[in-house]
Design a protein around this motif. Structure first.
Motif, PDB file in Angstrom:
ATOM      1  N   GLU A 128      -7.721   4.577  -6.232  1.00  0.00           N
ATOM      2  CA  GLU A 128      -8.316   5.032  -7.505  1.00  0.00           C
ATOM      3  C   GLU A 128      -7.252   5.831  -8.408  1.00  0.00           C
ATOM      4  OE1 GLU A 128     -11.819   7.031  -7.041  1.00  0.00           O
ATOM      5  OE2 GLU A 128     -12.655   5.680  -5.699  1.00  0.00           O
TER       6      GLU A 128
ATOM      7  N   ASP B 142      -4.669   3.223  -9.794  1.00  0.00           N
ATOM      8  CA  ASP B 142      -5.171   2.593 -11.020  1.00  0.00           C
ATOM      9  C   ASP B 142      -5.164   3.479 -12.315  1.00  0.00           C
ATOM     10  OD1 ASP B 142      -5.961   0.055 -11.871  1.00  0.00           O
ATOM     11  OD2 ASP B 142      -8.086   0.835 -11.689  1.00  0.00           O
ATOM     12  N   ARG B 143      -5.433   4.512 -12.081  1.00  0.00           N
ATOM     13  CA  ARG B 143      -5.563   5.417 -12.956  1.00  0.00           C
ATOM     14  C   ARG B 143      -4.283   5.858 -13.599  1.00  0.00           C
ATOM     15  NH1 ARG B 143      -9.059   8.593 -10.437  1.00  0.00           N
ATOM     16  NH2 ARG B 143      -7.218  10.036  -9.659  1.00  0.00           N
TER      17      ARG B 143
ATOM     18  N   ARG C 102      -6.897  -4.522 -11.433  1.00  0.00           N
ATOM     19  CA  ARG C 102      -5.733  -4.670 -10.300  1.00  0.00           C
ATOM     20  C   ARG C 102      -4.915  -5.958 -10.385  1.00  0.00           C
ATOM     21  NH1 ARG C 102      -8.973  -1.697  -5.096  1.00  0.00           N
ATOM     22  NH2 ARG C 102      -9.434  -0.012  -6.201  1.00  0.00           N
TER      23      ARG C 102
ATOM     24  N   GLU D 227      -5.691  -1.800  -1.771  1.00  0.00           N
ATOM     25  CA  GLU D 227      -5.064  -0.787  -1.006  1.00  0.00           C
ATOM     26  C   GLU D 227      -5.480  -0.873   0.497  1.00  0.00           C
ATOM     27  OE1 GLU D 227      -5.763   3.952  -0.179  1.00  0.00           O
ATOM     28  OE2 GLU D 227      -7.316   3.053  -1.486  1.00  0.00           O
TER      29      GLU D 227
END
Length: 135
Positions: free
Chosen positions: A29, A32-33, A58, A76
């Motif tokens: 998370e 990605d952020r 992704r 991940e």
């Protein structure tokens, strides 16, 4: 009236600061952020190493700065961010950390392995040439 001695306080101030805690690896998370919608250049040993564009879902596009781009995806696993590219189906896993100067990435979480760092924005777009064209 007696004042407490300043010697213990001054001695405490002279002690070296405790070491900074080790940075935690970025999970999916947070990674990605930080990356989604960005194009990041990576350096290694003072030279540019490659560039990666981070897309929604992704997905990524990687280049070693030679105009050849590889599409891929990331996921991940075990505290690392792993990439699979169209030309290389075996995962390439990295431990990413975010520091004051951006991302650092250590290959396979191995201190003796390659460590990349986010390079400064060089003010150029990512260049992806088309497929090789024959005559």
């Amino acid at each position: 009236m007696r004042f407490p001695s300043l010697i213990p306080l001054l001695a405490a101030l002279a002690l070296p600061a405790p070491p900074a805690p080790a940075a935690e690896p970025l999970g999916a998370e947070a990674f990605d952020r930080y990356t989604q919608g960005r194009t990041l250049y990576y350096g290694f040993g003072g030279d540019l190493y490659g560039v990666e564009r981070y897309l929604p879902g992704r997905r990524v596009i990687w280049s070693f700065l030679d105009g050849r781009c590889q599409e891929g995806r990331w996921y991940e696993e075990a505290g690392q961010i792993c990439f699979i590219y169209e030309n290389r189906p075996d995962p390439q896993c990295w431990r990413f950390e975010l520091g004051p100067r951006g991302l650092t990435a250590q290959f396979e979480n191995d201190p003796a392995a390659t460590e990349l760092y986010e390079a400064e924005d060089i003010g150029e777009d990512m260049l992806c040439l088309g497929p090789d064209v024959g005559v």
